[in-house]
Design a protein around this motif. Structure first.
Motif, PDB file in Angstrom:
ATOM      1  N   PHE A 128     -15.689 -18.633 -79.884  1.00  0.00           N
ATOM      2  CA  PHE A 128     -14.566 -18.773 -79.963  1.00  0.00           C
ATOM      3  C   PHE A 128     -13.642 -19.353 -78.833  1.00  0.00           C
ATOM      4  O   PHE A 128     -12.632 -19.619 -78.966  1.00  0.00           O
ATOM      5  CB  PHE A 128     -14.092 -17.266 -79.848  1.00  0.00           C
ATOM      6  CG  PHE A 128     -14.120 -16.603 -80.889  1.00  0.00           C
ATOM      7  CD1 PHE A 128     -13.164 -16.021 -81.921  1.00  0.00           C
ATOM      8  CD2 PHE A 128     -15.270 -16.002 -81.521  1.00  0.00           C
ATOM      9  CE1 PHE A 128     -13.127 -16.045 -83.375  1.00  0.00           C
ATOM     10  CE2 PHE A 128     -15.536 -15.553 -83.026  1.00  0.00           C
ATOM     11  CZ  PHE A 128     -14.446 -15.482 -83.671  1.00  0.00           C
ATOM     12  N   GLN A 156     -14.400 -22.902 -81.048  1.00  0.00           N
ATOM     13  CA  GLN A 156     -12.859 -23.477 -81.523  1.00  0.00           C
ATOM     14  C   GLN A 156     -12.315 -24.139 -80.905  1.00  0.00           C
ATOM     15  O   GLN A 156     -11.276 -25.187 -81.297  1.00  0.00           O
ATOM     16  CB  GLN A 156     -12.324 -21.554 -81.467  1.00  0.00           C
ATOM     17  CG  GLN A 156     -11.146 -21.642 -82.256  1.00  0.00           C
ATOM     18  CD  GLN A 156     -10.357 -20.757 -82.521  1.00  0.00           C
ATOM     19  OE1 GLN A 156      -9.983 -19.612 -82.986  1.00  0.00           O
ATOM     20  NE2 GLN A 156     -10.741 -20.298 -81.237  1.00  0.00           N
ATOM     21  N   ARG A 194     -13.389 -14.681 -90.477  1.00  0.00           N
ATOM     22  CA  ARG A 194     -14.093 -14.637 -89.172  1.00  0.00           C
ATOM     23  C   ARG A 194     -14.066 -13.229 -88.570  1.00  0.00           C
ATOM     24  O   ARG A 194     -15.556 -13.055 -87.740  1.00  0.00           O
ATOM     25  CB  ARG A 194     -13.373 -15.391 -87.619  1.00  0.00           C
ATOM     26  CG  ARG A 194     -12.740 -16.774 -88.767  1.00  0.00           C
ATOM     27  CD  ARG A 194     -12.902 -17.851 -87.719  1.00  0.00           C
ATOM     28  NE  ARG A 194     -11.516 -17.166 -86.987  1.00  0.00           N
ATOM     29  CZ  ARG A 194     -11.035 -18.257 -85.805  1.00  0.00           C
ATOM     30  NH1 ARG A 194     -11.378 -19.497 -85.093  1.00  0.00           N
ATOM     31  NH2 ARG A 194      -9.563 -16.520 -84.905  1.00  0.00           N
ATOM     32  N   ARG A 207      -4.570 -16.065 -85.178  1.00  0.00           N
ATOM     33  CA  ARG A 207      -5.756 -16.619 -84.788  1.00  0.00           C
ATOM     34  C   ARG A 207      -5.901 -16.593 -83.418  1.00  0.00           C
ATOM     35  O   ARG A 207      -7.211 -16.381 -83.492  1.00  0.00           O
ATOM     36  CB  ARG A 207      -5.800 -17.972 -85.143  1.00  0.00           C
ATOM     37  CG  ARG A 207      -7.121 -19.164 -84.768  1.00  0.00           C
ATOM     38  CD  ARG A 207      -6.249 -20.173 -84.789  1.00  0.00           C
ATOM     39  NE  ARG A 207      -6.966 -21.309 -85.972  1.00  0.00           N
ATOM     40  CZ  ARG A 207      -6.154 -22.197 -86.939  1.00  0.00           C
ATOM     41  NH1 ARG A 207      -5.808 -22.680 -86.098  1.00  0.00           N
ATOM     42  NH2 ARG A 207      -6.945 -22.574 -87.603  1.00  0.00           N
ATOM     43  N   TYR A 208      -4.708 -16.822 -82.925  1.00  0.00           N
ATOM     44  CA  TYR A 208      -4.878 -16.576 -81.351  1.00  0.00           C
ATOM     45  C   TYR A 208      -5.591 -15.229 -81.143  1.00  0.00           C
ATOM     46  O   TYR A 208      -5.529 -14.815 -79.974  1.00  0.00           O
ATOM     47  CB  TYR A 208      -3.440 -17.526 -81.147  1.00  0.00           C
ATOM     48  CG  TYR A 208      -3.924 -18.753 -81.521  1.00  0.00           C
ATOM     49  CD1 TYR A 208      -4.904 -19.251 -80.501  1.00  0.00           C
ATOM     50  CD2 TYR A 208      -2.547 -19.035 -81.598  1.00  0.00           C
ATOM     51  CE1 TYR A 208      -4.813 -20.875 -80.672  1.00  0.00           C
ATOM     52  CE2 TYR A 208      -2.813 -20.779 -82.382  1.00  0.00           C
ATOM     53  CZ  TYR A 208      -3.887 -21.358 -81.341  1.00  0.00           C
ATOM     54  OH  TYR A 208      -3.459 -23.220 -81.301  1.00  0.00           O
ATOM     55  N   THR A 258      -8.815 -14.311 -81.624  1.00  0.00           N
ATOM     56  CA  THR A 258      -9.626 -14.898 -80.434  1.00  0.00           C
ATOM     57  C   THR A 258      -9.618 -14.775 -79.048  1.00  0.00           C
ATOM     58  O   THR A 258     -10.467 -14.127 -78.404  1.00  0.00           O
ATOM     59  CB  THR A 258      -9.386 -15.791 -80.213  1.00  0.00           C
ATOM     60  OG1 THR A 258      -9.247 -16.879 -81.246  1.00  0.00           O
ATOM     61  CG2 THR A 258     -10.440 -16.458 -78.953  1.00  0.00           C
TER      62      THR A 258
END
Length: 286
Positions: free
Chosen positions: A195, A199, A227, A29-30, A33
């Motif tokens: 994002f 988020q 995503r 996820r990070y 991002t």
């Protein structure tokens, strides 16, 4: 902040909750991002210095239709805000379609200016929101009286407002079809909003704002890359839909005999009596 999200229904699948928040691997996820935000900033820097705004003749008196549409949009959005306040789900007002509705209310209310032209061109690239809302409706959590109907009316008006403003012309004008700088600028802002803003709020609250935490049930791109897939297919959908919408609007405004009102989509529609106009800072009366 319980008043903002304590009423979110976590029993509806993929709507909110710990399971949804933990859908994505945290490291992925990070990493995802960071990459997306870097690409968005690069796209913003490239497009920002390429966008242009023309000097146009600004019509101040635009008839009662615009005022009536402003009242209707404000009423519908006011009802949405009321529903969110009463159900303690105000956090959903951050979703893109509500933001777009607020932008369109601004366009209907604000006096003519270059800023209005810029905002108008920007919101034309956000029409993927109401389109997806119609194709993949999510109304399971709307249980109050008329709340379901307001959903369809609001997203329908989001298509009507830009068309009506294009009919007025003047400050509400579009760039040439071959110019993609506004599409790129708008999409970069859209990515940054999703994002960096949505988020950042969705993770601690465990509310799936515009599916930033986990995919929708009807999302065909399930999995850890959903995503990434959304970033790619929306990069095509947003500009294509914008250009198609502008082309169809131009056809009905300038070509179709039953709806034709002018010869060019960027000129004013009608010579309203006693309308005050401006050109490059000089004022005069028609």
């Amino acid at each position: 902040m319980e008043w903002a999200y304590s009423g979110v229904n976590k029993t509806v699948s993929r709507n909110a909750g710990t399971e949804c928040e933990q859908y994505l691997n945290p490291f992925w996820r990070y990493a995802e991002t960071i990459v997306v935000l870097l690409l968005a900033v690069a796209l913003f820097n490239w497009s920002y210095y390429k966008v242009t705004l023309p000097e146009v003749k600004i019509v101040r008196n635009e008839g009662t239709g615009k005022r009536n549409l402003l009242i209707l949009m404000s009423l519908i959005w006011g009802m949405e805000i009321g529903y969110k306040l009463s159900s303690r789900t105000v956090i959903y007002l951050l979703n893109p379609c509500h933001v777009t509705t607020a932008i369109q209310i601004y366009l209907l209310a604000a006096p003519p200016s270059k800023t209005v032209t810029a905002v108008f061109r920007f919101q034309l690239n956000l029409l993927n929101g109401p389109l997806l809302a119609y194709l993949f409706p999510e109304t399971d959590t709307r249980i109050m009286m008329l709340e379901n109907g307001i959903y369809w009316i609001q997203h329908g008006l989001m298509f009507i407002v830009p068309y009506y403003l294009l009919r007025l012309g003047g400050t509400y004008n579009i760039e040439p079809l071959s110019d993609i700088s506004w599409n790129a600028l708008s999409y970069s802002i859209n990515l940054i909003y999703h994002f960096a803003v949505l988020q950042a709020i969705a993770i601690p609250t465990e509310v799936n704002l515009n599916h930033m935490l986990c995919p929708a049930i009807l999302d065909p791109f399930q999995g850890q890359l959903y995503r990434v897939c959304a970033v790619i297919h929306q990069a095509f959908l947003c500009p294509v839909l914008c250009k198609l919408y502008c082309c169809l609007s131009e056809f009905f405004i300038t070509e179709f005999s039953l709806t034709k009102v002018k010869t060019s989509p960027n000129c004013k529609t009608l010579p309203y009596r006693n309308a005050i106009t401006e050109t490059k800072g000089h004022q005069h009366s028609d």
